[in-house]
Write a protein that holds these residues in place. Structure first.
Motif, PDB file in Angstrom:
ATOM      1  N   UNK A 172       0.837  -1.200   0.000  1.00 14.73           N
ATOM      2  CA  UNK A 172       0.000   0.000   0.000  1.00 14.73           C
ATOM      3  C   UNK A 172       0.870   1.247   0.000  1.00 14.73           C
ATOM      4  N   UNK A 586     -14.744 -18.496   2.935  1.00 18.05           N
ATOM      5  CA  UNK A 586     -13.465 -17.868   3.233  1.00 18.05           C
ATOM      6  C   UNK A 586     -13.634 -16.579   4.032  1.00 18.05           C
TER       7      UNK A 586
ATOM      8  N   UNK B 314      -1.756 -15.013  12.121  1.00 13.35           N
ATOM      9  CA  UNK B 314      -3.011 -14.383  12.546  1.00 13.35           C
ATOM     10  C   UNK B 314      -2.727 -13.070  13.264  1.00 13.35           C
ATOM     11  N   UNK B 318      -3.863  -9.286  11.802  1.00 13.46           N
ATOM     12  CA  UNK B 318      -4.778  -8.387  12.519  1.00 13.46           C
ATOM     13  C   UNK B 318      -4.149  -7.028  12.808  1.00 13.46           C
ATOM     14  N   UNK B 320      -1.237  -5.630  10.964  1.00 10.97           N
ATOM     15  CA  UNK B 320      -0.631  -4.942   9.825  1.00 10.97           C
ATOM     16  C   UNK B 320      -1.700  -4.209   9.022  1.00 10.97           C
ATOM     17  N   UNK B 322      -2.831  -2.229   5.791  1.00 11.16           N
ATOM     18  CA  UNK B 322      -2.359  -2.119   4.406  1.00 11.16           C
ATOM     19  C   UNK B 322      -3.561  -2.278   3.480  1.00 11.16           C
ATOM     20  N   UNK B 338      -6.681  -3.609   8.514  1.00 12.28           N
ATOM     21  CA  UNK B 338      -5.741  -4.717   8.747  1.00 12.28           C
ATOM     22  C   UNK B 338      -5.871  -5.723   7.605  1.00 12.28           C
ATOM     23  N   UNK B 340      -6.159  -8.726   7.367  1.00  8.52           N
ATOM     24  CA  UNK B 340      -7.056  -9.878   7.504  1.00  8.52           C
ATOM     25  C   UNK B 340      -8.370  -9.654   6.746  1.00  8.52           C
ATOM     26  N   UNK B 341      -8.656  -8.416   6.335  1.00 12.03           N
ATOM     27  CA  UNK B 341      -9.883  -8.172   5.562  1.00 12.03           C
ATOM     28  C   UNK B 341      -9.748  -8.636   4.102  1.00 12.03           C
ATOM     29  N   UNK B 342      -8.531  -8.850   3.640  1.00 16.42           N
ATOM     30  CA  UNK B 342      -8.346  -9.176   2.220  1.00 16.42           C
ATOM     31  C   UNK B 342      -8.585 -10.663   1.945  1.00 16.42           C
ATOM     32  N   UNK B 346      -7.249 -14.098   3.900  1.00 17.23           N
ATOM     33  CA  UNK B 346      -8.213 -15.044   4.460  1.00 17.23           C
ATOM     34  C   UNK B 346      -7.994 -16.458   3.924  1.00 17.23           C
ATOM     35  N   UNK B 349      -5.049 -17.939   5.701  1.00 12.22           N
ATOM     36  CA  UNK B 349      -5.297 -18.293   7.101  1.00 12.22           C
ATOM     37  C   UNK B 349      -6.280 -19.458   7.221  1.00 12.22           C
TER      38      UNK B 349
END
Lengths: 594, 594
Positions: A172, A586, B314, B318, B320, B322, B338, B340-342, B346, B349
């Motif tokens: 980013x 997912x 994990x 949560x 990082x 970006x 964070x 983890x939304x991408x 996902x 993980x």
């Protein structure tokens, strides 16, 4: 022991029997790139790789780079090797003759890039980064800048870097905080910290030219406020030589899993003098030009390391005696048969081979189209070639590095316990290869680039540059007596690719997240289909020559193609099923449940 | 930064809600292994792992072992940690109470083994090897031997090794050259060189007990002439303490890719005093007993490292920040969301999670059957359990370590460029995990063991121990309203496994080479089906509890099961196609064409 011989026979086959390298000299400024000249160039490069770079690969890994008081020493022998490399003109191989380069086509250059990566990836990072900087300056720099910097980058006396990443931002880049304050003399004062800067500091060149992303005081937020600056380590004096030290220092180097002889630097810019490259706030354009070239180059890293690992594995599999063949003793005179008789060892070697040779052909295809996109006389042909290259760039980057990592791991596995011991060199390939899946945009980012940018661009026109020729090829050969065996599995896999493309394009319009959920699998599916097409093309080029060929080269191509179709291409089945299942499962889980 | 918390909630779920650990105390000598006792034991072990072993993991990797003049020093802190480990009784957890052990079932012990591997695999190698030696001596040693050695192995004051490999032989132990000359006092003089001896020399125990494969002067050739000897570093004196030094020395240690704090030794035996364990020329039997236990233990290494990598990934995902979520900004107060939304993060993980939790359940299943095979009151039940364990051992070893390697690489990928930097610890998991695919029989050897030994054994009876319960389960649940969603994909994949089994069994009779060509894919297919069955069992255990569960634990199980079925299980499609294509294209190429 690791071993390396440049695979020149296969490279010449790909260039002149599968692709159309014989037509390269028809294009402007490639006139000299005739087969007569290309073959000795590849041989000469092969010698440098085998005799100069490869012998420093293991020692470079053991020794690593050393940081002391802002200076970085490269491992023993690197300086001398770099000198030899420059003297041979290799730093300027694909550069503009106007600045002292040899003007060789990318199709040839990328074969040599493969050799460099096979023999010593860490070494290759230094001229590789310079070439990225060269490319950006050549495309976006002013004439004065070009005159001042390009000859030095081309002859290798100066090197270059790309300074993008900061501690809090990688992918980013909109979060970039490095500042560039305009000065009264038209220059900028650049201040900020950049991390993960390959070749940021080292002892092999007189000067280092940093290309730095930074933000001017009034720049818009995010990605639209980023500009590109050139910041030399030493400011060129009136004679154009490295003069006064600039305000840029190397704060430390990283301790990494691999490519340990490549310095990865924290670079501190403290009011360093810089000059704007291209337009204000259009820095990402310059970076993308550099990054696309760099992404193809990183793809070649995966391929190069896979090749090196394969060669080591083959040698070991022929020498190591262990167990007896299941179809009867093969070497009764020896206490055991060499492990190459065992099916599972064969499976590993054939997998490496099928991926490597397929990728080599695919890389040459993309490189040739890149040459066409830059130099072809016909506008339309240039544009089409560019669309193809745009489309294939993320695929080459991610596919070649993922398969490269798989192949280097296979090579190590063939060695058994000995593969885990550093001395044998096989585990180094694994460690060195691992970064290629990450830098220049992680492979996940490549997949997003493919489905989010390249696929929808120009209403899908990029896609057609791949789909149309493959479709035509299938129609032409699917019922062919000899080719059918290979083209039919291609056709099936291609059908899956078409369907998956339709699916992702449809859901992508309303639910980009749902399309993104299938991106990685889609890229792999695409890549495997492209390799299948390459294998058909290689069979086509080999089938009439196989019978009379005593070397067995062409027959081996056909066998390897068969292995690819039967044993590897079926992966497209499961990728297809996984893509079509969508992304709901997912995305469902709450963050806090992880 | 890497992080680790023992996943006790999930372990208790697997033991008591999915498997039948509540029935363990019904078996002889497991009376004390009640849930009330097991939970605090797991918690106590978790503390040791988190607070004693994990803090030494990175420093142990950086420091490594040091060889000097035949002595090996382990990294700073290892000696003290080992002392704490012994004092807690952990070396004797699963050992016979007759020799001072705690007699805990394997089902519990293997959960704790996972924790040790997660927190510090290198450390775990030392007690792990001792346990292998304990197991062989306990099974095949004379009573005098047991009385002399077992209490010391159980309390950890002495440690053990397995000395199999020689420079020219690993898999093919029939080539073993180490000699054992009978002496007048009933002992043997053992002479030869063994390599890759884990824990062969170190500074943590008073004595080291080597179990050595060697050949007596008149022994038959090959594997049938190999005997097992016990060769202590110091010969026990009359009081049973470490006495006179024996003729065994550590010539050097290996420099490896990973598990650097585990000493991997070249051991030179020079007329060292040894005693026969078990019968003459039946040494492989003793080794196999040890190896089967060791193979299950190596499987847990893959699982343990995958878990550690998952936890690190994990935490990073949560934290990082970006880019922004494709479905709209999630954290407008922050400069970016964070990662983890991408979706692609996902995907990574969820893949780790689905493999890890599936393997944990599968490991518990096999461990529980192992306990039953040893302690159940009913002969037939014991035999059946043993057949099941025999069958599943190579699958656990290869599947868990292959998926472990995949998962540790995923964890590293989540970290992007930071994953490649040693400081963050993620790349160490990759390097440490890599050996697990190789030692105790490479994963290719496991696949051959599965199709060549375990599948045909007892006219396929081993196979039935897996096929029958799964078949019954499918029949019971395939039309079930809630379970059908999960059991139907299991049923499809199971059908493929049955067909592939038939195919390999058929071709294997006439052409063993052809069957061997599909062995690796077959093992993976088998493993993925077993995981699918585990996920169905976990859904079954969760579905009635999900609605009222505020923690979300059971709901997460169901979502993860769905992800497994939709996104990972489809791999069985392509494995099946590849197996059914046969091995001709793999074996066709002449050796010299490689």
């Amino acid at each position: 022991m690791a071993t390396y011989k440049a695979p020149i026979r296969d490279m010449m086959f790909v260039l002149y029997e599968v692709m159309n390298a014989d037509k390269l000299p028809e294009m402007e400024s490639f006139e000299e790139a005739t087969r007569d000249l290309v073959e000795p160039i590849l041989e000469e490069a092969g010698k440098i790789a085998e005799e100069v770079l490869f012998p420093l690969n293991r020692s470079g890994d053991e020794e690593g780079c050393i940081w002391s008081d802002g200076k970085v020493s490269t491992p023993t022998g690197f300086k001398e090797a770099y000198k030899t490399f420059c003297e041979g003109g290799w730093t300027g191989l694909a550069c503009d003759p106007a600045y002292g380069g040899m003007g060789m086509p990318k199709a040839i250059d990328s074969m040599i890039a493969e050799m460099i990566c096979s023999s010593n990836l860490s070494f290759g990072m230094y001229p590789g980064l310079s070439h990225g900087a060269y490319h950006s300056l050549h495309t976006f720099g002013s004439d004065d800048m070009k005159d001042m910097y390009l000859p030095k980058l081309v002859d290798g006396s100066w090197s270059g870097t790309m300074c993008l990443t900061e501690p809090h931002c990688g992918t980013d880049l909109g979060l970039c905080r490095t500042k560039a304050e305009p000065q009264s003399d038209g220059s900028y004062g650049v201040t900020g910290t950049k991390i993960f800067i390959s070749a940021g500091e080292h002892d092999m060149t007189e000067n280092i030219i940093h290309l730095v992303l930074a933000r001017t005081p009034d720049a818009p937020e995010g990605i639209k406020g980023i500009s590109l600056f050139i910041v030399p380590k030493f400011i060129p004096d009136d004679q154009g030589d490295a003069g006064e030290a600039n305000g840029v220092t190397c704060g430390s180097i990283e301790h990494k899993m691999g490519i340990k002889a490549s310095s990865t630097c924290v670079m501190n810019f403290d009011g360093a003098k810089g000059w704007l490259v291209g337009e204000l706030n259009k820095g990402m354009r310059g970076m993308f030009a550099m990054m696309n070239a760099a992404r193809l180059a990183v793809g070649m890293q995966g391929l190069g390391l896979a090749e090196a690992s394969y060669q080591g594995a083959v040698e070991y599999a022929k020498e190591r005696l262990q167990g007896r063949s299941l179809s009867g003793v093969k070497h009764p005179d020896k206490p055991a048969d060499p492990i190459i008789v065992h099916p599972d060892v064969r499976r590993m070697l054939m997998t490496q081979r099928a991926y490597i040779e397929g990728c080599r052909a695919m890389g040459a295809w993309v490189a040739e189209e890149l040459d066409i996109s830059r130099r072809h006389a016909d506008d339309k042909r240039r544009e089409e070639a560019d669309e193809f290259v745009q489309l294939m760039t993320p695929i080459v980057k991610a596919l070649f590095t993922d398969l490269g990592f798989e192949c280097t791991n296979i090579g190590m596995q063939v060695f058994g316990g000995h593969g885990f011991i550093r001395e044998h060199g096989m585990e180094q390939y694994v460690r060195d290869c691992r970064i290629a899946q990450i830098y220049e945009g992680t492979n996940g980012i490549q997949a997003l680039d493919l489905i989010g940018r390249k696929m929808p661009a120009k209403a899908g026109r990029n896609l057609r540059r791949f789909f149309h020729p493959v479709q035509d090829y299938i129609e032409k050969y699917v019922m062919d007596e000899e080719m059918g065996e290979f083209v039919q599995p291609l056709a099936k896999a291609f059908g899956r690719l078409q369907q998956a493309t339709g699916q992702l394009a449809r859901v992508g319009m309303g639910k980009p997240e749902e399309a993104a959920a299938g991106a990685t699998e889609y890229l792999r599916l695409f890549g495997l289909v492209a390799l299948a097409y390459m294998w058909c093309r290689m069979v086509e080029a080999s089938k009439d020559k196989a019978d009379e060929d005593e070397s067995g080269f062409y027959g081996a191509k056909i066998t390897t193609a068969r292995f690819y179709m039967e044993k590897l291409l079926p992966q497209t089945n499961s990728l297809f099923a996984s893509i079509m299942a969508g992304g709901a499962s997912m995305m469902e889980l709450d963050e806090e449940l992880f």
